[in-house]
Design an enzyme around this catalytic site. Structure first.
Site, PDB file in Angstrom:
ATOM      1  N   ASN A 129       0.850  -1.185   0.000  1.00  0.00           N
ATOM      2  CA  ASN A 129       0.000   0.000   0.000  1.00  0.00           C
ATOM      3  C   ASN A 129       0.883   1.232   0.000  1.00  0.00           C
ATOM      4  O   ASN A 129       1.444   1.605   1.027  1.00  0.00           O
ATOM      5  CB  ASN A 129      -0.922  -0.028   1.227  1.00  0.00           C
ATOM      6  CG  ASN A 129      -1.866   1.163   1.255  1.00  0.00           C
ATOM      7  OD1 ASN A 129      -1.801   2.034   0.392  1.00  0.00           O
ATOM      8  ND2 ASN A 129      -2.734   1.212   2.247  1.00  0.00           N
ATOM      9  N   CYS A 184      -2.530   5.063   0.049  1.00  0.00           N
ATOM     10  CA  CYS A 184      -3.646   5.499   0.885  1.00  0.00           C
ATOM     11  C   CYS A 184      -3.756   7.026   0.764  1.00  0.00           C
ATOM     12  O   CYS A 184      -2.803   7.735   1.075  1.00  0.00           O
ATOM     13  CB  CYS A 184      -3.380   5.108   2.337  1.00  0.00           C
ATOM     14  SG  CYS A 184      -4.604   5.763   3.461  1.00  0.00           S
TER      15      CYS A 184
END
Lengths: 305, 287
Positions: free
Chosen positions: A122, A125
């Site tokens: 990730n 975000c």
């Protein structure tokens, strides 16, 4: 093809990160509902409470805004959940973030050691400091190279739509050795309460998910399919079999499902059954038969005058 | 259902005890301003209550009526409840909901059958609309309110309108400053034994309060083969089944969606009940 990608090809429906991904119990139900794999909530190096509430709100039917702020128990506390997942034979993708190349790598390696089948990085975000990585092709390259070097399991990189050119970031991730891409993370958004005249989310702004972002995600998929060779997992507002099929036609190797699950755990089974029905009605054997089919058509390049 | 937080004006505040207040607001303006379809709440459902700039927390409805006046009953326990507590009449508060499943009242209630309602402290709040409903349905009930000390007794005046103290309405205090001296669970146990001796059949127990208390009540009910419903409390971000913070192991049941009212069948399989919950980071902690 690696064992992991074989499993995904058989069942190309995956629980998206951030939805019901805290406890092995909820992920188990979604896996048993027909998912080929589950992606956990993003896990970082240490416990993090995230932003205060309001942090998740439904703002239009089936459309949500959130600014959870990467709340997570920290990798050391999460290892027991990964182990439970693996004891239940659930194909597990651990979503990973950190605050430096070192911590990203540490968390990914710990997840791998605990039994994860793949890592989803990730770097995107939209309401946390890490989004800076996915906005820069050089940073993306450096992070992906570093984490990939320490992994024996596949590395998936999740990209953000909140960039000028998602294509150059995707190419950078591919060049760095990513095994697949997930597109897209949530879309930067904001809601303001007109009575108090203040932003509703405690963080001010957040990421939009659900029905409203599906067409945005389909377009990103369509663009990415033209330029990268590694598999792309479509993510964004899949609520029906039709939504999933659109992703495959645009070029997705697999589809991630998140927001739709808020109604009921069976949502994933209903989506899969409806998508399979489409294959049956149109005489296709598998989803791989339709991947990228929307690219076969010539579209009007210049307007008529 | 109100999905986006909407501001509403507090129309009435009642001081229930030193640190408990009931706030009432009328939601008609929200419904008309934002064209929201109205459905009557069910006892046991909850709202997400927003104090702008501070926090948003789940709170059970402690009252609602045909005029669409809704109430929440607040005990000062943290930053957000403290801010709520200091609000005055005409102040604005944000609400969304109601969420959750509500209590299930068994459809049949034969003669000599009895329902028992047990509340621990502020846990009495969601039981008030349930008690009103049970009374309206003419179901025979006994209510037990357990508190630490006399000063913490709430809703006594209201309950005495319908129930007779020490016959159908009992209060227990841990320190013995009022009513039965000891825990509500012990009082509950002795009442059950007495009622069974009298030949009454207890067919349903409803509860809300500290989880340890409910855990013990549930096990007493299991011993006597009585079906139980308890209102669980967990950390929540969304309130509608998305964030996963309130998921129970190993069933995957979401307290906000399939709960907060969980019955014996679900509680029997739940390894978290009375033992673990998750904090705002998602970390599992011992209760």
């Amino acid at each position: 093809m690696s064992e992991f990608f074989k499993k995904i090809a058989e069942k190309p429906f995956i629980l998206a990160s951030g939805i019901l991904g805290v406890s092995y119990s909820s992920m188990k139900r979604i896996f048993e509902g027909g998912a080929g794999a589950v992606v956990t909530k993003s896990i970082g190096p240490i416990l993090r409470k995230g932003y205060k509430n309001p942090s998740i709100i439904e703002i239009l039917p089936g459309t949500f805004i959130n600014s959870v702020g990467l709340a997570n128990p920290g990798i050391d506390n999460f290892i027991s959940e990964i182990k439970e997942l693996k004891q239940n034979n659930i194909t597990t993708i651990v979503s990973v973030f950190g605050d430096s190349i070192e911590t990203y790598t540490q968390v990914a390696v710990k997840a791998q050691d605990a039994g994860a089948d793949a890592i989803e990085l990730n770097i995107s975000c939209p309401h946390a400091e890490i989004s800076i990585i996915c906005q820069n092709k050089q940073l993306t390259y450096e992070y992906v190279v570093a984490v990939k070097k320490e992994l024996k399991i596949p590395l998936i990189v999740k990209l953000s739509p909140n960039v000028t050119d998602i294509g150059e970031i995707a190419l950078s991730a591919e060049k760095a050795g990513a095994d697949a891409i997930t597109a897209i993370n949530t879309v930067n958004a904001m809601v303001i309460d007109i009575e108090t005249q203040r932003p509703i989310l405690s963080h001010g702004s957040g990421g939009l998910s659900g029905k409203a972002i599906h067409p945005i995600a389909v377009k990103k998929m369509f663009d990415l399919y033209k330029i990268v060779r590694i598999p792309i997992f479509g993510c964004g507002g899949v609520f029906t079999g039709e939504d999933a099929i659109e992703f495959f036609l645009a070029g997705a190797s697999a589809v991630q499902i998140g927001s739709a699950l808020y109604q009921d755990y069976n949502a994933i089974t209903n989506i899969i059954n409806s998508a399979k029905k489409y294959l049956e009605v149109h005489n296709y054997k598998s989803f791989s038969d339709i991947v990228g089919n929307a690219h076969k058509f010539e579209t009007q390049e210049a307007p008529d005058f | 259902m109100i999905k986006k937080p909407r501001m509403v004006q507090i129309s009435e505040i009642v001081q229930e005890s030193k640190d408990v207040k009931t706030f009432t607001f009328n939601i008609k303006s929200i419904l008309s301003n934002y064209s929201i379809q109205y459905q009557d709440p069910t006892p046991g459902e909850f709202l997400m209550v927003w104090v702008p700039g501070i926090d948003e927390i789940p709170m059970s409805l402690s009252g609602f009526n045909n005029n669409k006046d809704w109430s929440i009953t607040v005990k000062e326990v943290g930053e957000c409840t403290e801010m709520l507590f200091n609000l005055e009449k005409s102040d604005l508060v944000g609400i969304r909901g109601p969420f959750g499943n509500g209590f299930q009242i068994p459809e049949f209630n034969f003669n000599n059958q009895l329902n028992i309602v047990v509340g621990g402290g502020i846990g009495m709040a969601p039981l008030i609309p349930l008690i009103s409903e049970l009374i309206k349905l003419k179901i025979k009930i006994i209510v037990i309110e357990g508190v630490k000390s006399k000063e913490e007794i709430i809703f006594k005046k209201y309950l005495k309108n319908y129930l007779i103290e020490n016959e159908t309405f009992y209060i227990s205090t841990d320190d013995g400053s009022y009513g039965y001296k000891g825990f509500a669970t012990d009082l509950f146990n002795s009442i059950i034994e007495k009622e069974i001796e009298k030949g009454n059949k207890i067919n349903q127990v409803y509860s809300c309060g500290p989880e340890q208390m409910m855990y013990e009540l549930f096990h007493i009910c299991e011993k006597f083969n009585i079906s139980f419903q308890g209102s669980l409390e967990r950390m929540m971000r969304c309130g509608f089944g998305m964030c996963g913070l309130c998921v129970l192991d190993p069933s995957g049941i979401r307290v906000c969606r399939e709960g907060p009212i969980l019955d014996s069948k679900i509680l029997r399989t739940c390894t978290d009940f009375g033992k673990y919950n998750r904090d705002f980071s998602g970390k599992k902690n011992t209760i």
